[in-house]
Design an enzyme around this catalytic site. Structure first.
Site, PDB file in Angstrom:
ATOM      1  N   SER A  26       4.177   5.795   4.537  1.00  0.00           N
ATOM      2  CA  SER A  26       2.853   5.784   5.179  1.00  0.00           C
ATOM      3  C   SER A  26       1.834   6.612   4.416  1.00  0.00           C
ATOM      4  O   SER A  26       0.630   6.428   4.590  1.00  0.00           O
ATOM      5  CB  SER A  26       2.958   6.289   6.621  1.00  0.00           C
ATOM      6  OG  SER A  26       3.433   7.614   6.652  1.00  0.00           O
ATOM      7  N   ASN A  66      10.925   7.278   0.967  1.00  0.00           N
ATOM      8  CA  ASN A  66      10.475   5.968   1.446  1.00  0.00           C
ATOM      9  C   ASN A  66       9.521   5.391   0.401  1.00  0.00           C
ATOM     10  O   ASN A  66       8.558   6.048   0.005  1.00  0.00           O
ATOM     11  CB  ASN A  66       9.760   6.111   2.795  1.00  0.00           C
ATOM     12  CG  ASN A  66      10.691   6.569   3.900  1.00  0.00           C
ATOM     13  OD1 ASN A  66      11.862   6.194   3.930  1.00  0.00           O
ATOM     14  ND2 ASN A  66      10.199   7.397   4.799  1.00  0.00           N
ATOM     15  N   HIS A 116      11.477  13.604   1.446  1.00  0.00           N
ATOM     16  CA  HIS A 116      11.732  14.261   2.731  1.00  0.00           C
ATOM     17  C   HIS A 116      13.062  15.001   2.614  1.00  0.00           C
ATOM     18  O   HIS A 116      14.065  14.414   2.180  1.00  0.00           O
ATOM     19  CB  HIS A 116      11.906  13.236   3.851  1.00  0.00           C
ATOM     20  CG  HIS A 116      10.715  12.384   4.146  1.00  0.00           C
ATOM     21  ND1 HIS A 116       9.893  12.591   5.240  1.00  0.00           N
ATOM     22  CD2 HIS A 116      10.215  11.295   3.514  1.00  0.00           C
ATOM     23  CE1 HIS A 116       8.943  11.662   5.261  1.00  0.00           C
ATOM     24  NE2 HIS A 116       9.123  10.864   4.233  1.00  0.00           N
ATOM     25  N   HIS A 143       6.648  11.518  -2.319  1.00  0.00           N
ATOM     26  CA  HIS A 143       7.184  12.697  -1.624  1.00  0.00           C
ATOM     27  C   HIS A 143       8.645  12.471  -1.289  1.00  0.00           C
ATOM     28  O   HIS A 143       9.059  11.346  -0.999  1.00  0.00           O
ATOM     29  CB  HIS A 143       6.395  13.007  -0.348  1.00  0.00           C
ATOM     30  CG  HIS A 143       6.209  11.835   0.571  1.00  0.00           C
ATOM     31  ND1 HIS A 143       5.278  10.846   0.334  1.00  0.00           N
ATOM     32  CD2 HIS A 143       6.842  11.485   1.720  1.00  0.00           C
ATOM     33  CE1 HIS A 143       5.337   9.941   1.303  1.00  0.00           C
ATOM     34  NE2 HIS A 143       6.297  10.303   2.154  1.00  0.00           N
TER      35      HIS A 143
HETATM   36  P1  5GP Z   1       6.297   8.574   4.786  1.00  0.00           P
HETATM   37  O1  5GP Z   1       6.207   7.814   6.086  1.00  0.00           O
HETATM   38  O2  5GP Z   1       5.161   8.187   3.868  1.00  0.00           O
HETATM   39  O3  5GP Z   1       7.639   8.515   4.119  1.00  0.00           O
HETATM   40  O4  5GP Z   1       6.112  10.104   5.172  1.00  0.00           O
HETATM   41  C1  5GP Z   1       4.865  10.705   5.326  1.00  0.00           C
HETATM   42  C2  5GP Z   1       5.104  11.994   6.075  1.00  0.00           C
HETATM   43  O5  5GP Z   1       3.960  12.806   5.921  1.00  0.00           O
HETATM   44  C3  5GP Z   1       5.322  11.791   7.584  1.00  0.00           C
HETATM   45  O6  5GP Z   1       6.584  12.339   7.941  1.00  0.00           O
HETATM   46  C4  5GP Z   1       4.155  12.561   8.209  1.00  0.00           C
HETATM   47  O7  5GP Z   1       4.536  13.245   9.373  1.00  0.00           O
HETATM   48  C5  5GP Z   1       3.735  13.512   7.109  1.00  0.00           C
HETATM   49  N1  5GP Z   1       2.335  13.857   7.083  1.00  0.00           N
HETATM   50  C6  5GP Z   1       1.284  12.987   7.106  1.00  0.00           C
HETATM   51  N2  5GP Z   1       0.113  13.663   7.033  1.00  0.00           N
HETATM   52  C7  5GP Z   1       0.432  14.969   6.953  1.00  0.00           C
HETATM   53  C8  5GP Z   1      -0.358  16.160   6.857  1.00  0.00           C
HETATM   54  O8  5GP Z   1      -1.590  16.148   6.827  1.00  0.00           O
HETATM   55  N3  5GP Z   1       0.319  17.350   6.813  1.00  0.00           N
HETATM   56  C9  5GP Z   1       1.694  17.403   6.834  1.00  0.00           C
HETATM   57  N4  5GP Z   1       2.249  18.635   6.767  1.00  0.00           N
HETATM   58  N5  5GP Z   1       2.475  16.304   6.918  1.00  0.00           N
HETATM   59  C10 5GP Z   1       1.853  15.100   6.983  1.00  0.00           C
END
Ligand code: 5GP
Ligand code: ZN
Length: 114
Positions: A95, A87, A102, A100
Site C-alpha cells: 500500500s 509486500n 516488515h 520496506h
Molecule cells: P504495505 O501494505 O505497503 O506492505 O505496508 C505499509 C505499512 O506502512 C502499513 O503496515 C502501514 O501501517 C504503514 N504506514 C503507512 N503510513 C505510515 C506512516 O505514516 N507512519 C508509519 N509509522 N507507518 C505507516
C-alpha cells in the site's frame, strides 16, 4: 516536500518512532501494528519495491536484512520466532510504494499467509 510518505519520514517531515538510522537505512515502528512488534525497515533512497532493484542494490538489500535481524534481537522476538515480509505490488498487499521490510513478531503466525 516529497510526495511519498516514507520519503517524508526520511526527511523528518512526518514524525515516526525511529529505532535505527544510518546513512542508507532507517527503521521505525509501524503506525498500525499487526503484532506486538511491527517495525518497518526502509532504504532512505526512494525505491518503489523489490521490483525496482538491480544488482547494484545488493549491498543495500543485504543491509536492510541485517538491520531486520538487529531489530528482532533488540525487541526480543528471536526466541519465539519472527517474520520478515516485503509486500511487492498491489495483489501482495503493498500500500506504500517505497520499498520496506516488515519485521513482525511477538505472536504466532499462520502459514500460508492470507
Ligand atoms: P504495505 O501494505 O505497503 O506492505 O505496508 C505499509 C505499512 O506502512 C502499513 O503496515 C502501514 O501501517 C504503514 N504506514 C503507512 N503510513 C505510515 C506512516 O505514516 N507512519 C508509519 N509509522 N507507518 C505507516
Ligand atoms: Zn519514497
Amino acid at each position: 516536500m516529497a510526495e511519498c510518505i516514507f520519503c517524508q519520514i526520511v526527511e523528518g517531515a512526518i514524525p515516526a518512532k525511529k529505532l535505527y538510522e544510518d546513512d542508507h537505512v532507517i527503521a521505525f515502528d509501524d503506525m498500525n501494528p499487526q503484532a506486538r512488534v511491527h517495525v518497518l525497515v526502509i532504504p532512505k533512497r526512494h525505491l518503489v519495491s523489490l521490483d525496482d532493484t538491480q544488482d547494484s542494490d545488493s549491498v543495500l538489500l543485504g543491509k536492510l536484512m541485517v538491520v531486520c535481524a538487529k531489530i528482532a534481537r533488540e525487541r526480543g522476538i528471536v526466541d519465539g520466532g519472527y517474520r520478515v515480509v516485503a509486500n511487492t505490488g498491489r495483489e501482495a498487499g503493498q500500500s506504500v510504494f517505497h520499498l520496506h521490510l516488515h519485521v513482525l513478531g511477538g505472536r504466532p503466525f499462520a502459514w500460508p499467509p492470507g
